[in-house]
Design a protein around this motif. Structure first.
Motif, PDB file in Angstrom:
ATOM      1  N   VAL A   1       6.381  -3.166 -20.838  1.00 39.54           N
ATOM      2  CA  VAL A   1       7.215  -2.118 -21.430  1.00 39.54           C
ATOM      3  C   VAL A   1       8.683  -2.449 -21.209  1.00 39.54           C
ATOM      4  CG1 VAL A   1       7.764   0.356 -21.406  1.00 39.54           C
ATOM      5  CG2 VAL A   1       5.422  -0.399 -20.920  1.00 39.54           C
ATOM      6  N   VAL A   2       9.481  -2.221 -22.239  1.00 42.41           N
ATOM      7  CA  VAL A   2      10.940  -2.211 -22.109  1.00 42.41           C
ATOM      8  C   VAL A   2      11.409  -0.824 -22.510  1.00 42.41           C
ATOM      9  CG1 VAL A   2      13.123  -3.058 -23.064  1.00 42.41           C
ATOM     10  CG2 VAL A   2      11.319  -4.676 -22.466  1.00 42.41           C
ATOM     11  N   VAL A   3      12.233  -0.208 -21.681  1.00 44.99           N
ATOM     12  CA  VAL A   3      12.702   1.141 -21.977  1.00 44.99           C
ATOM     13  C   VAL A   3      14.222   1.126 -22.118  1.00 44.99           C
ATOM     14  CG1 VAL A   3      12.811   1.761 -19.531  1.00 44.99           C
ATOM     15  CG2 VAL A   3      12.591   3.562 -21.232  1.00 44.99           C
ATOM     16  N   GLY A   4      14.719   1.876 -23.076  1.00 38.93           N
ATOM     17  CA  GLY A   4      16.159   1.983 -23.286  1.00 38.93           C
ATOM     18  C   GLY A   4      16.780   2.988 -22.327  1.00 38.93           C
ATOM     19  N   GLY A   5      18.076   3.220 -22.503  1.00 41.30           N
ATOM     20  CA  GLY A   5      18.776   4.135 -21.603  1.00 41.30           C
ATOM     21  C   GLY A   5      19.607   5.180 -22.319  1.00 41.30           C
ATOM     22  N   GLY A   6      19.393   5.328 -23.637  1.00 34.86           N
ATOM     23  CA  GLY A   6      20.242   6.203 -24.436  1.00 34.86           C
ATOM     24  C   GLY A   6      20.174   7.668 -24.068  1.00 34.86           C
ATOM     25  N   ASN A   7      19.142   8.086 -23.339  1.00 34.79           N
ATOM     26  CA  ASN A   7      19.058   9.480 -22.882  1.00 34.79           C
ATOM     27  C   ASN A   7      20.000   9.765 -21.724  1.00 34.79           C
ATOM     28  OD1 ASN A   7      17.350   7.661 -21.449  1.00 34.79           O
ATOM     29  ND2 ASN A   7      16.374   9.392 -20.459  1.00 34.79           N
ATOM     30  N   ILE A   8      20.540   8.701 -21.120  1.00 33.70           N
ATOM     31  CA  ILE A   8      21.444   8.864 -19.978  1.00 33.70           C
ATOM     32  C   ILE A   8      22.832   8.333 -20.302  1.00 33.70           C
ATOM     33  CG2 ILE A   8      21.843   8.252 -17.552  1.00 33.70           C
ATOM     34  CD1 ILE A   8      18.758   8.023 -17.287  1.00 33.70           C
TER      35      ILE A   8
END
Length: 241
Positions: free
Chosen positions: A50-57
């Motif tokens: 899995v790669v997860v982004g950070g746009g929620n933070i």
């Protein structure tokens, strides 16, 4: 849409997915739901990373637009992805899924450094590996990190879980008449500047013959449907047109 059968996949999660119905941050209930879907995929026999982004933070480009130095803003965004990766690790381990987080920016107190051979070995042992901190370099998005890790891990496909159910010829949130594609070629995506992933990520997948499957992960069960080739999604691959 009929999707070819895959064994080892990389799941790219946008940071915004982890917000749930909120406007910012991490929603534990959403993390738990996504974790259950990943666990179900693992139980079905898939090897997952899995790669997860950070746009929620924090999003580096948005920070740069507001006056931050671009490199500094990108590093801040990378740190946000580590927070999301740890949240997903917690959710997965809470339901009994053996998980490892590897960060492209070494931070040994909280996770492993990214080491390709170690990550491959984790996957061979049935662990879910979550890659954090993008590529470890500014000026590269987590889309590019996802394409890079998919190539390095020898993945059969990259599944991009987002807020829309595929690739459209216009923004479906703004244009109700937007047309969804069931299949596209990498070259068509690049030539028409379709917003699948950034151009470097698309080109990297094209050159390594890694199909991209775009689907809506905000609804429960959609990951399983996409992995089976059911449901609504768009597949981007060589010679699709």
């Amino acid at each position: 849409m009929t999707t070819p059968s895959f064994n080892r996949i990389l799941l790219k999660l946008s940071g915004e997915v982890l917000m749930g119905e909120g406007e910012f941050g991490i929603d534990p209930a959403t993390c738990e739901r996504v974790a259950r879907e990943i666990a179900a995929a693992k139980d079905a026999g898939f090897e997952l990373c899995v790669v997860v982004g950070g746009g929620n933070i924090f999003r580096g480009l948005a920070g740069a637009a507001k006056g931050f130095d671009r490199a500094s803003a990108d590093y801040m965004g990378m740190l946000a992805t580590v927070m999301n990766a740890l949240a997903m690790q917690n959710a997965l381990e809470h339901i009994g899924v053996d998980t490892r987080v590897q960060s492209a920016i070494p931070m040994s107190s909280v996770c492993e450094p990214y080491i390709r051979r170690r990550a491959v070995r984790h996957m061979e042992k049935g662990r879910v590996v979550i890659f954090a901190a993008g590529t470890g370099n500014p000026f590269f998005t987590t889309d590019t990190a996802a394409a890079l890790r998919a190539a390095e891990m020898g993945c059969d496909a990259l599944f991009k879980g987002t807020s829309v159910d595929g690739v459209y010829d216009a923004d479906p949130k703004k244009n109700p008449d937007a047309k969804r594609y069931s299949a596209l070629s990498f070259n068509r995506v690049l030539a028409d500047d379709l917003k699948v992933m950034d151009a470097s990520a698309v080109a990297l997948c094209r050159d390594n013959n890694i199909p991209i499957v775009v689907f809506n992960i905000r609804s429960e069960g959609n990951l399983a449907d996409a992995l089976r080739g059911d449901g609504t999604s768009t597949i981007v691959r060589n010679n699709a047109d």
